[in-house]
Write a protein that holds these residues in place. Structure first.
Motif, PDB file in Angstrom:
ATOM      1  N   LYS A 148       0.860  -1.189   0.000  1.00 51.33           N
ATOM      2  CA  LYS A 148       0.000   0.000   0.000  1.00 51.33           C
ATOM      3  C   LYS A 148       0.890   1.231   0.000  1.00 51.33           C
ATOM      4  O   LYS A 148       1.517   1.549   1.014  1.00 51.33           O
ATOM      5  N   TRP A 149       0.950   1.903  -1.144  1.00 47.34           N
ATOM      6  CA  TRP A 149       1.813   3.065  -1.260  1.00 47.34           C
ATOM      7  C   TRP A 149       1.354   3.954  -2.408  1.00 47.34           C
ATOM      8  O   TRP A 149       0.517   3.572  -3.222  1.00 47.34           O
ATOM      9  N   ASP A 150       1.905   5.162  -2.437  1.00 55.42           N
ATOM     10  CA  ASP A 150       1.722   6.084  -3.548  1.00 55.42           C
ATOM     11  C   ASP A 150       3.100   6.633  -3.904  1.00 55.42           C
ATOM     12  O   ASP A 150       4.084   6.299  -3.233  1.00 55.42           O
ATOM     13  N   GLU A 161       8.500   7.427 -11.142  1.00 60.23           N
ATOM     14  CA  GLU A 161       8.577   7.959 -12.507  1.00 60.23           C
ATOM     15  C   GLU A 161       7.212   8.022 -13.184  1.00 60.23           C
ATOM     16  O   GLU A 161       6.895   8.979 -13.868  1.00 60.23           O
ATOM     17  N   LYS A 162       6.398   7.005 -13.015  1.00 61.78           N
ATOM     18  CA  LYS A 162       5.110   6.915 -13.711  1.00 61.78           C
ATOM     19  C   LYS A 162       3.927   7.367 -12.855  1.00 61.78           C
ATOM     20  O   LYS A 162       2.782   7.253 -13.291  1.00 61.78           O
ATOM     21  N   GLN A 163       4.193   7.854 -11.636  1.00 58.91           N
ATOM     22  CA  GLN A 163       3.137   8.302 -10.719  1.00 58.91           C
ATOM     23  C   GLN A 163       2.101   7.198 -10.486  1.00 58.91           C
ATOM     24  O   GLN A 163       0.909   7.350 -10.730  1.00 58.91           O
ATOM     25  N   VAL A 164       2.592   6.071  -9.969  1.00 60.90           N
ATOM     26  CA  VAL A 164       1.756   4.904  -9.722  1.00 60.90           C
ATOM     27  C   VAL A 164       1.531   4.748  -8.217  1.00 60.90           C
ATOM     28  O   VAL A 164       2.461   4.900  -7.430  1.00 60.90           O
ATOM     29  N   SER A 165       0.299   4.468  -7.860  1.00 62.00           N
ATOM     30  CA  SER A 165      -0.006   4.131  -6.465  1.00 62.00           C
ATOM     31  C   SER A 165      -0.718   2.786  -6.449  1.00 62.00           C
ATOM     32  O   SER A 165      -1.303   2.363  -7.444  1.00 62.00           O
ATOM     33  N   GLN A 166      -0.656   2.137  -5.299  1.00 60.40           N
ATOM     34  CA  GLN A 166      -1.226   0.793  -5.191  1.00 60.40           C
ATOM     35  C   GLN A 166      -1.822   0.587  -3.811  1.00 60.40           C
ATOM     36  O   GLN A 166      -1.293   1.078  -2.821  1.00 60.40           O
ATOM     37  N   ARG A 167      -2.919  -0.155  -3.762  1.00 60.63           N
ATOM     38  CA  ARG A 167      -3.532  -0.566  -2.497  1.00 60.63           C
ATOM     39  C   ARG A 167      -3.965  -2.015  -2.653  1.00 60.63           C
ATOM     40  O   ARG A 167      -4.434  -2.409  -3.720  1.00 60.63           O
ATOM     41  N   VAL A 168      -3.803  -2.782  -1.623  1.00 62.39           N
ATOM     42  CA  VAL A 168      -4.275  -4.169  -1.655  1.00 62.39           C
ATOM     43  C   VAL A 168      -5.249  -4.387  -0.503  1.00 62.39           C
ATOM     44  O   VAL A 168      -5.131  -3.765   0.555  1.00 62.39           O
ATOM     45  N   TYR A 169      -6.200  -5.252  -0.751  1.00 65.32           N
ATOM     46  CA  TYR A 169      -7.206  -5.590   0.247  1.00 65.32           C
ATOM     47  C   TYR A 169      -7.258  -7.110   0.353  1.00 65.32           C
ATOM     48  O   TYR A 169      -7.935  -7.765  -0.436  1.00 65.32           O
ATOM     49  N   PRO A 170      -6.530  -7.679   1.322  1.00 61.07           N
ATOM     50  CA  PRO A 170      -6.557  -9.139   1.449  1.00 61.07           C
ATOM     51  C   PRO A 170      -7.924  -9.610   1.948  1.00 61.07           C
ATOM     52  O   PRO A 170      -8.484  -9.043   2.875  1.00 61.07           O
ATOM     53  N   ILE A 176      -5.673  -2.737  -6.209  1.00 63.55           N
ATOM     54  CA  ILE A 176      -6.071  -1.571  -6.998  1.00 63.55           C
ATOM     55  C   ILE A 176      -4.813  -0.790  -7.314  1.00 63.55           C
ATOM     56  O   ILE A 176      -4.096  -0.338  -6.410  1.00 63.55           O
ATOM     57  N   THR A 177      -4.558  -0.616  -8.608  1.00 60.53           N
ATOM     58  CA  THR A 177      -3.389   0.116  -9.063  1.00 60.53           C
ATOM     59  C   THR A 177      -3.879   1.375  -9.767  1.00 60.53           C
ATOM     60  O   THR A 177      -4.775   1.316 -10.615  1.00 60.53           O
ATOM     61  N   ASP A 178      -3.280   2.499  -9.412  1.00 62.32           N
ATOM     62  CA  ASP A 178      -3.647   3.791  -9.990  1.00 62.32           C
ATOM     63  C   ASP A 178      -2.435   4.314 -10.750  1.00 62.32           C
ATOM     64  O   ASP A 178      -1.424   4.677 -10.149  1.00 62.32           O
ATOM     65  N   ILE A 179      -2.530   4.341 -12.083  1.00 65.33           N
ATOM     66  CA  ILE A 179      -1.434   4.818 -12.921  1.00 65.33           C
ATOM     67  C   ILE A 179      -1.865   6.136 -13.553  1.00 65.33           C
ATOM     68  O   ILE A 179      -2.733   6.160 -14.431  1.00 65.33           O
ATOM     69  N   GLN A 180      -1.296   7.219 -13.080  1.00 63.85           N
ATOM     70  CA  GLN A 180      -1.581   8.575 -13.560  1.00 63.85           C
ATOM     71  C   GLN A 180      -3.079   8.844 -13.640  1.00 63.85           C
ATOM     72  O   GLN A 180      -3.590   9.390 -14.603  1.00 63.85           O
ATOM     73  N   GLY A 181      -3.799   8.423 -12.636  1.00 56.37           N
ATOM     74  CA  GLY A 181      -5.230   8.692 -12.546  1.00 56.37           C
ATOM     75  C   GLY A 181      -6.117   7.593 -13.108  1.00 56.37           C
ATOM     76  O   GLY A 181      -7.330   7.628 -12.914  1.00 56.37           O
ATOM     77  N   LEU A 182      -5.566   6.643 -13.811  1.00 59.71           N
ATOM     78  CA  LEU A 182      -6.355   5.522 -14.344  1.00 59.71           C
ATOM     79  C   LEU A 182      -6.245   4.346 -13.380  1.00 59.71           C
ATOM     80  O   LEU A 182      -5.146   3.902 -13.060  1.00 59.71           O
ATOM     81  N   ARG A 183      -7.383   3.860 -12.955  1.00 59.84           N
ATOM     82  CA  ARG A 183      -7.387   2.775 -11.980  1.00 59.84           C
ATOM     83  C   ARG A 183      -7.627   1.435 -12.649  1.00 59.84           C
ATOM     84  O   ARG A 183      -8.452   1.309 -13.543  1.00 59.84           O
ATOM     85  N   ALA A 184      -6.889   0.468 -12.155  1.00 65.08           N
ATOM     86  CA  ALA A 184      -7.053  -0.900 -12.627  1.00 65.08           C
ATOM     87  C   ALA A 184      -7.194  -1.802 -11.409  1.00 65.08           C
ATOM     88  O   ALA A 184      -6.434  -1.697 -10.446  1.00 65.08           O
ATOM     89  N   VAL A 185      -8.186  -2.680 -11.468  1.00 68.92           N
ATOM     90  CA  VAL A 185      -8.422  -3.609 -10.359  1.00 68.92           C
ATOM     91  C   VAL A 185      -8.003  -4.994 -10.820  1.00 68.92           C
ATOM     92  O   VAL A 185      -8.361  -5.436 -11.908  1.00 68.92           O
TER      93      VAL A 185
END
Length: 196
Positions: free
Chosen positions: A90-92, A128-137, A156-165
């Motif tokens: 879990k980081w940004d 570099e790519k402004q990626v954040s991530q959160r995990v929910y076990p 949940i991965t957030d790459i420059q404002g686009l979220r991918a689950v």
């Protein structure tokens, strides 16, 4: 020579009477003060003799129940692994380096170089790519015989404002070690394997 003799009333009896009256007042006052101090001393000793009321709270503010049972190893290992997941996954972009360094206290000494190599690319990619991530076990299955844990959940991965689950499928191998302030469970990750 028969002069009349005038007797003067002596002030001594009156003074003695006043003195005895004020002594009675002082005696009553002293007895009342002694009684009051005895009552307060008994109250202090009674309160001091009682056990203190302690409310043990977990870091999230929930009340920890008192039990005489020894905690189950699975529960302790799950708590340690959940803390590791919170730090490692879990980081940004601003906190990725600090989070991954904080998670390093859960990695065994033999696996630290591999951990640092693996996470260096994550830190670089995130900043570099402004990626954040959160995990929910969702489920953490602990296998005491194999010293491993199978973790499933959501990522949940957030790459420059686009979220991918995506699905989180992770197997962590662990070993027991010394307990520290940062790692009070004494569980150390020796190997991590992610499934796609």
């Amino acid at each position: 020579m028969n002069e009349p003799i005038y007797f003067k009333n002596s002030n001594l009896p009156k003074l003695l009477g006043d003195l005895m009256h004020s002594n009675q007042f002082l005696k009553i006052f002293s007895a009342a003060a002694l009684l009051l101090s005895l009552i307060s001393m008994i109250g202090v000793l009674t309160i001091a003799g009682k056990a203190p009321t302690v409310l043990p709270l977990a870091p999230d503010g929930t009340l920890i129940e008192r039990t005489r049972e020894i905690p189950k190893p699975e529960v302790e290992i799950q708590a340690a692994l959940k803390r590791y997941l919170d730090l490692r996954y879990k980081w940004d972009p601003k906190t990725v380096k600090n989070q991954i360094q904080a998670a390093q206290v859960f990695v065994s000494r033999s696996a630290r170089s591999a951990y640092e190599t693996d996470t260096a690319s994550t830190v670089k990619f995130s900043t570099e790519k402004q990626v954040s991530q959160r995990v929910y076990p969702v489920e953490v299955k602990v296998d005491l015989i194999q010293s491993s844990a199978h973790i499933t959940g959501d990522r949940i991965t957030d790459i420059q404002g686009l979220r991918a689950v995506g699905a989180l499928k992770l197997t962590l191998f662990y070993e027991s070690g010394p307990r520290t302030v940062e790692n009070p469970w004494g569980i150390y990750i020796t190997k991590a394997r992610e499934e796609q």
